[in-house]
Design a protein around this motif. Structure first.
Motif, PDB file in Angstrom:
ATOM      1  N   MET A 155      -4.407   6.648   5.710  1.00  0.00           N
ATOM      2  CA  MET A 155      -4.981   5.317   5.560  1.00  0.00           C
ATOM      3  C   MET A 155      -3.886   4.296   5.288  1.00  0.00           C
ATOM      4  O   MET A 155      -3.076   4.470   4.392  1.00  0.00           O
ATOM      5  CB  MET A 155      -5.990   5.302   4.406  1.00  0.00           C
ATOM      6  CG  MET A 155      -7.248   6.111   4.686  1.00  0.00           C
ATOM      7  SD  MET A 155      -8.325   6.179   3.230  1.00  0.00           S
ATOM      8  CE  MET A 155      -8.633   4.436   2.935  1.00  0.00           C
ATOM      9  N   ALA A 156      -3.859   3.244   6.066  1.00  0.00           N
ATOM     10  CA  ALA A 156      -2.835   2.218   5.921  1.00  0.00           C
ATOM     11  C   ALA A 156      -3.376   1.057   5.085  1.00  0.00           C
ATOM     12  O   ALA A 156      -4.508   0.608   5.283  1.00  0.00           O
ATOM     13  CB  ALA A 156      -2.404   1.710   7.290  1.00  0.00           C
ATOM     14  N   GLU A 157      -2.568   0.583   4.149  1.00  0.00           N
ATOM     15  CA  GLU A 157      -2.934  -0.589   3.373  1.00  0.00           C
ATOM     16  C   GLU A 157      -2.187  -1.787   3.953  1.00  0.00           C
ATOM     17  O   GLU A 157      -0.970  -1.902   3.814  1.00  0.00           O
ATOM     18  CB  GLU A 157      -2.608  -0.418   1.896  1.00  0.00           C
ATOM     19  CG  GLU A 157      -3.113  -1.584   1.060  1.00  0.00           C
ATOM     20  CD  GLU A 157      -2.983  -1.385  -0.431  1.00  0.00           C
ATOM     21  OE1 GLU A 157      -3.497  -2.244  -1.178  1.00  0.00           O
ATOM     22  OE2 GLU A 157      -2.361  -0.388  -0.846  1.00  0.00           O
ATOM     23  N   VAL A 158      -2.949  -2.638   4.593  1.00  0.00           N
ATOM     24  CA  VAL A 158      -2.393  -3.830   5.253  1.00  0.00           C
ATOM     25  C   VAL A 158      -3.133  -5.026   4.682  1.00  0.00           C
ATOM     26  O   VAL A 158      -4.299  -5.252   5.002  1.00  0.00           O
ATOM     27  CB  VAL A 158      -2.558  -3.725   6.785  1.00  0.00           C
ATOM     28  CG1 VAL A 158      -2.040  -4.983   7.466  1.00  0.00           C
ATOM     29  CG2 VAL A 158      -1.832  -2.487   7.318  1.00  0.00           C
TER      30      VAL A 158
ATOM     31  N   GLY B  75       1.024  -1.864  -8.885  1.00  0.00           N
ATOM     32  CA  GLY B  75       0.943  -1.588  -7.454  1.00  0.00           C
ATOM     33  C   GLY B  75       0.341  -2.732  -6.668  1.00  0.00           C
ATOM     34  O   GLY B  75       0.387  -2.749  -5.433  1.00  0.00           O
ATOM     35  N   GLU B  76      -0.238  -3.695  -7.387  1.00  0.00           N
ATOM     36  CA  GLU B  76      -0.849  -4.844  -6.727  1.00  0.00           C
ATOM     37  C   GLU B  76       0.131  -6.001  -6.543  1.00  0.00           C
ATOM     38  O   GLU B  76      -0.145  -6.938  -5.797  1.00  0.00           O
ATOM     39  CB  GLU B  76      -2.061  -5.331  -7.533  1.00  0.00           C
ATOM     40  CG  GLU B  76      -3.228  -4.359  -7.530  1.00  0.00           C
ATOM     41  CD  GLU B  76      -3.774  -4.125  -6.134  1.00  0.00           C
ATOM     42  OE1 GLU B  76      -4.089  -5.115  -5.443  1.00  0.00           O
ATOM     43  OE2 GLU B  76      -3.863  -2.952  -5.722  1.00  0.00           O
TER      44      GLU B  76
ATOM     45  N   SER C 170       2.439  -5.336   4.495  1.00  0.00           N
ATOM     46  CA  SER C 170       2.274  -3.883   4.601  1.00  0.00           C
ATOM     47  C   SER C 170       2.858  -3.196   3.382  1.00  0.00           C
ATOM     48  O   SER C 170       3.767  -3.714   2.722  1.00  0.00           O
ATOM     49  CB  SER C 170       2.953  -3.372   5.881  1.00  0.00           C
ATOM     50  OG  SER C 170       2.302  -3.885   7.026  1.00  0.00           O
ATOM     51  N   SER C 171       2.364  -2.013   3.101  1.00  0.00           N
ATOM     52  CA  SER C 171       2.662  -1.326   1.845  1.00  0.00           C
ATOM     53  C   SER C 171       3.977  -0.549   1.891  1.00  0.00           C
ATOM     54  O   SER C 171       4.228   0.213   2.835  1.00  0.00           O
ATOM     55  CB  SER C 171       1.520  -0.360   1.526  1.00  0.00           C
ATOM     56  OG  SER C 171       1.867   0.538   0.511  1.00  0.00           O
ATOM     57  N   ILE C 172       4.813  -0.718   0.853  1.00  0.00           N
ATOM     58  CA  ILE C 172       6.024   0.092   0.776  1.00  0.00           C
ATOM     59  C   ILE C 172       5.670   1.554   0.544  1.00  0.00           C
ATOM     60  O   ILE C 172       6.421   2.446   0.946  1.00  0.00           O
ATOM     61  CB  ILE C 172       7.016  -0.421  -0.287  1.00  0.00           C
ATOM     62  CG1 ILE C 172       6.516  -0.224  -1.707  1.00  0.00           C
ATOM     63  CG2 ILE C 172       7.375  -1.870  -0.049  1.00  0.00           C
ATOM     64  CD1 ILE C 172       7.573  -0.521  -2.775  1.00  0.00           C
TER      65      ILE C 172
ATOM     66  N   LYS D 120      12.400  -3.564  -7.854  1.00  0.00           N
ATOM     67  CA  LYS D 120      11.492  -4.395  -8.652  1.00  0.00           C
ATOM     68  C   LYS D 120      10.583  -3.518  -9.523  1.00  0.00           C
ATOM     69  O   LYS D 120      10.249  -3.888 -10.662  1.00  0.00           O
ATOM     70  CB  LYS D 120      10.649  -5.278  -7.733  1.00  0.00           C
ATOM     71  CG  LYS D 120      11.422  -6.366  -7.023  1.00  0.00           C
ATOM     72  CD  LYS D 120      11.530  -7.603  -7.898  1.00  0.00           C
ATOM     73  CE  LYS D 120      12.029  -8.797  -7.118  1.00  0.00           C
ATOM     74  NZ  LYS D 120      12.111  -9.997  -7.979  1.00  0.00           N
ATOM     75  N   ARG D 121      10.162  -2.387  -8.998  1.00  0.00           N
ATOM     76  CA  ARG D 121       9.346  -1.474  -9.793  1.00  0.00           C
ATOM     77  C   ARG D 121      10.125  -0.963 -11.000  1.00  0.00           C
ATOM     78  O   ARG D 121       9.574  -0.861 -12.094  1.00  0.00           O
ATOM     79  CB  ARG D 121       8.882  -0.303  -8.927  1.00  0.00           C
ATOM     80  CG  ARG D 121       7.799  -0.650  -7.929  1.00  0.00           C
ATOM     81  CD  ARG D 121       7.411   0.545  -7.072  1.00  0.00           C
ATOM     82  NE  ARG D 121       6.233   0.253  -6.260  1.00  0.00           N
ATOM     83  CZ  ARG D 121       5.635   1.128  -5.457  1.00  0.00           C
ATOM     84  NH1 ARG D 121       6.121   2.371  -5.359  1.00  0.00           N
ATOM     85  NH2 ARG D 121       4.562   0.780  -4.768  1.00  0.00           N
TER      86      ARG D 121
END
Length: 411
Positions: free
Chosen positions: A1-4, A233-234, A109-111, A224-225
């Motif tokens: 599942m892609a988080e875009v 994560g948001e 797009s999600s790292i 940054k994390r």
């Protein structure tokens, strides 16, 4: 599942979009970049290549150079050259070249998708090239050049895009190279949900172009994390600027090769060795291969058609690529090009420059040129699906996405 995800971009004030939009930073060498920004107050290339604002011999990787990029970016935001979207949206970005339309979704797009293999890679990256963009993104606290992603066409997304494209465009301009750029905003909550859900049902997305930009964006996100151990994560630094295109609208051009010499071989020796790999036919005009397994060759003011012998072909996802066959059977063993990434005797010419550019190079600083049949998008997907890597300079995508139309800040 892609988080875009949708995001709130900084984008040009209406009327400045054509003056701001610039080709990607890496299509220019240092001299070309200086020339390209001359007399252009708004071009985003000034920010993408901030060394152009310093003397020619200034260290282009010094902290002051990246700080200058930040200063110029936020100066344009402060003076109103850029405006900030008032909600998280998607954008439609259409490019038209020679009558061919290519329409993508601009999104974040999600790292994690990159790290977990949902976003698939097909090229290695070089640490030195990554480091430059890492410093640029981190210092600017923003991603300024979109990563070119591809996905297998989903009709529901296409239907939304086609409906919105019937309305008035946010931007519509034709750049100096004749490419038309159109942008629309997807801001209705229902449409945003539809697109987000459709990408969430997509198990693979592919980097088409921009491997170094993607790797750099991800590494800045990780940094940054580490600086924000309570991250959820948001945060925006968990995502990177991208444009996602359906595979059925993409066209890959050839990526041709020119070589400086015959590796000490006489003409007869070279042709004898080459004839063991290919059937050689002299042709009367410039030759662009019309099918896989065929090369064009320009040597000594003559063009040749080179048809690869069946026993030299392969069904392997990587070894079967035309660029691999040329490297493994001709450039390496015959012309002595061991590692094309670092060998100074070879250069690469994007297909957009045409066959005349191959002739020009042979007449100036090279000895021999090879024209290629383009790698297909299906071949790219297959290599990525197999978690393999293509040889360097396997694909040339046109048209190029412009930098500076969309800015994704990291907080």
């Amino acid at each position: 599942m892609a988080e875009v995800r949708p995001f709130a971009a900084y984008r040009p004030e209406k009327g400045l979009e054509n003056e701001i939009a610039a080709l990607p930073y890496d299509v220019y060498n240092r001299k070309e970049a200086r020339e390209a920004v001359e007399g252009k107050k708004y071009t985003f290339l000034r920010i993408d290549r901030p060394e152009t604002q310093f003397p020619e011999d200034y260290d282009m990787y010094s902290p002051e150079v990246y700080q200058k990029a930040r200063e110029m970016l936020y100066g344009m935001i402060s003076d109103g050259s850029y405006i900030h979207e008032n909600k998280n949206v998607y954008y439609i970005y259409e490019l038209i070249m020679d009558g061919r339309h290519q329409t993508g979704i601009v999104a974040a797009s999600s790292i994690d998708d990159y790290l977990n293999g949902v976003i698939m890679k097909h090229e290695n990256t070089r640490a030195d090239k990554e480091e430059d963009r890492i410093k640029h993104v981190y210092t600017c606290n923003a991603q300024t050049g979109p990563i070119f992603l591809a996905y297998r066409n989903r009709q529901t997304i296409t239907d939304v895009v086609n409906r919105i494209k019937k309305g008035e465009a946010l931007y519509s301009f034709t750049s100096d190279d004749g490419i038309t750029h159109n942008v629309w905003v997807i801001d209705k909550d229902e449409d945003i949900k539809t697109i987000r859900d459709e990408f969430a049902a997509t198990d693979k997305i592919y980097i088409a172009d921009g491997h170094h930009r993607a790797a750099s964006a991800v590494k800045v996100g990780i940094k940054k994390r580490e600086e924000n151990p309570g991250y959820t994560g948001e945060e925006e630094f968990n995502f990177f600027l991208s444009v996602l295109f359906p595979d059925n609208e993409l066209k890959i051009l050839s990526y041709n090769r020119v070589v400086k010499d015959l590796n000490g071989l006489s003409e007869d020796e070279f042709f004898a060795k080459l004839s063991a790999v290919c059937d050689i036919t002299e042709v009367s005009e410039m030759y662009q291969p019309e099918a896989k397994g065929i090369f064009g060759m320009f040597y000594n003011d003559k063009w040749y058609k080179l048809s690869v012998k069946d026993e030299k072909k392969s069904n392997d996802a990587v070894d079967g690529l035309d660029v691999s066959i040329l490297q493994n059977e001709v450039l390496g063993p015959i012309l002595g090009i061991g590692d094309p990434r670092v060998d100074k005797r070879i250069d690469f010419v994007g297909g957009i420059r045409g066959l005349k550019e191959l002739e020009r190079r042979v007449h100036s600083d090279m000895k021999i040129a090879f024209s290629m049949y383009p790698t297909s998008i299906d071949e790219l997907f297959k290599v990525a699906d197999d978690k393999r890597l293509m040889p360097p300079k396997s694909t040339w995508f046109e048209p190029k996405l412009r930098s500076g139309i969309f800015i994704h800040t990291l907080d």
